[in-house]
Design a protein around this motif. Sequence first.
Motif, PDB file in Angstrom:
ATOM      1  N   UNK A   1       1.543  -3.680 -10.466  1.00 57.79           N
ATOM      2  CA  UNK A   1       1.082  -3.387  -9.113  1.00 57.79           C
ATOM      3  C   UNK A   1       2.141  -3.614  -8.047  1.00 57.79           C
ATOM      4  N   UNK A   2       3.411  -3.487  -8.459  1.00 57.76           N
ATOM      5  CA  UNK A   2       4.492  -3.581  -7.480  1.00 57.76           C
ATOM      6  C   UNK A   2       4.655  -2.272  -6.723  1.00 57.76           C
ATOM      7  N   UNK A   3       4.287  -1.162  -7.380  1.00 58.00           N
ATOM      8  CA  UNK A   3       4.463   0.129  -6.752  1.00 58.00           C
ATOM      9  C   UNK A   3       5.835   0.713  -7.011  1.00 58.00           C
TER      10      UNK A   3
ATOM     11  N   UNK B   1      13.432  -6.799  -4.427  1.00 58.44           N
ATOM     12  CA  UNK B   1      12.430  -7.124  -3.423  1.00 58.44           C
ATOM     13  C   UNK B   1      12.039  -8.598  -3.582  1.00 58.44           C
ATOM     14  N   UNK B   2      12.296  -9.450  -2.582  1.00 60.76           N
ATOM     15  CA  UNK B   2      12.028 -10.889  -2.739  1.00 60.76           C
ATOM     16  C   UNK B   2      10.558 -11.218  -2.956  1.00 60.76           C
ATOM     17  N   UNK B   3       9.672 -10.284  -2.688  1.00 62.56           N
ATOM     18  CA  UNK B   3       8.259 -10.526  -2.981  1.00 62.56           C
ATOM     19  C   UNK B   3       8.021 -10.628  -4.486  1.00 62.56           C
ATOM     20  N   UNK B   4       8.950 -10.042  -5.278  1.00 63.70           N
ATOM     21  CA  UNK B   4       8.762 -10.003  -6.723  1.00 63.70           C
ATOM     22  C   UNK B   4       9.929 -10.596  -7.511  1.00 63.70           C
ATOM     23  N   UNK B   5      11.144 -10.522  -6.971  1.00 60.85           N
ATOM     24  CA  UNK B   5      12.299 -11.036  -7.691  1.00 60.85           C
ATOM     25  C   UNK B   5      13.434 -11.305  -6.715  1.00 60.85           C
ATOM     26  N   UNK B   6      14.289 -12.235  -7.075  1.00 60.84           N
ATOM     27  CA  UNK B   6      15.457 -12.516  -6.256  1.00 60.84           C
ATOM     28  C   UNK B   6      15.112 -13.211  -4.953  1.00 60.84           C
TER      29      UNK B   6
ATOM     30  N   UNK C   1       0.832  -1.207   0.000  1.00 57.05           N
ATOM     31  CA  UNK C   1       0.000   0.000   0.000  1.00 57.05           C
ATOM     32  C   UNK C   1       0.864   1.253   0.000  1.00 57.05           C
ATOM     33  N   UNK C   2       1.954   1.240   0.755  1.00 63.35           N
ATOM     34  CA  UNK C   2       2.856   2.389   0.787  1.00 63.35           C
ATOM     35  C   UNK C   2       3.531   2.575  -0.569  1.00 63.35           C
ATOM     36  N   UNK C   3       3.955   1.468  -1.191  1.00 61.63           N
ATOM     37  CA  UNK C   3       4.610   1.568  -2.494  1.00 61.63           C
ATOM     38  C   UNK C   3       3.653   2.096  -3.561  1.00 61.63           C
ATOM     39  N   UNK C   4       2.407   1.656  -3.494  1.00 52.34           N
ATOM     40  CA  UNK C   4       1.428   2.140  -4.461  1.00 52.34           C
ATOM     41  C   UNK C   4       1.137   3.628  -4.246  1.00 52.34           C
ATOM     42  N   UNK C   5       1.150   4.077  -2.998  1.00 53.03           N
ATOM     43  CA  UNK C   5       0.956   5.493  -2.728  1.00 53.03           C
ATOM     44  C   UNK C   5       2.128   6.304  -3.290  1.00 53.03           C
TER      45      UNK C   5
END
Length: 308
Positions: free
Chosen positions: A66-68, A100-105, A18-22
């Motif tokens: 939608x990674x932000x 960011x391990x949520x998306x890569x690495x 949510x913070x990244x999208x903001x």
Amino acid sequence: MTLQPPMMVRGADHSARAMRLMIRDLARGRQGVAGSEDLKVRPLETPGPGVRVGDGSALIHGARPWQGAYTQSNIGDTVVDVPPTGPVARTDLLVLRIEDPEFEGDRDPQRQNIGYFHLIQNIGSQDTTALREMTAIPLARITIPRNTATITAEMITDLRRLANPRTERTLRTVHPTTTEKVPGKHGQWAAWPKEAAWDLDVPAWATTATIVVTLSGLRAEAGSVYAELRTRLGERAAKPTVVDDDGTTTRRSSVTLADTLAVPPAYRGTRQHLAVEINQIDKYGDGDLTVAKGTTVTLDVAFTEGPA
């Protein structure tokens, strides 16, 4: 993905996404360094097998939907090692990367920096395709000759872009009410017309000034006229525009002066004088060029922020 809860309704209990999208929304999807001097890549103070990245901050847009967007700051210089070349020259790309391990690495944010300076070695001289699947922004291209271990300034090409560059535009108009011929001795530069002069406040962040001056209704008479006109900001002169008129009767014309000047650091945050100058050359004509009632002078100047 479901509709996300709005910010500021659950205290400080908000997800990282949510913070990244903001941040993405506030940055309007743009990415890059925050200020003109931020994260500039330079040689080591004593040139050697590496470079230093200056302090500053940046916005990095996520490569996945939608990674932000991320913010990253660097305080003080960071040294990045650059391996020497062998018998073949090499081009490297230095980037600020977010892994960011949520998306890569597979980096662990508890133990490792997920934001770091990353050197992509041995790319094409103009290649940036390596960034397409990577959450990163380019900082510099380093072109290293063969059998070289020392990185110098000439090898570094600045690739930084400002995430949200500032621009300040000013429009001014003047209307001469009296007839004014070109002053002084022909064949040398002189300020003219006298109304075409302004004192401008240069923004502290400005790195370039795009100046357009239009003189409409210039009057030429008593023979042909050949003259060069230019603008001058402080001590910086723009490239001249030519007026070449071989008529004989009284006639009117318009001329546009335009150029983009680099704003020196010493000018930023100060007031500088901007004026139009003319150099009439009698070798190509002995007529008179004048401003008079019916002449309009328009100034359009835009100060812009960019990497410096």
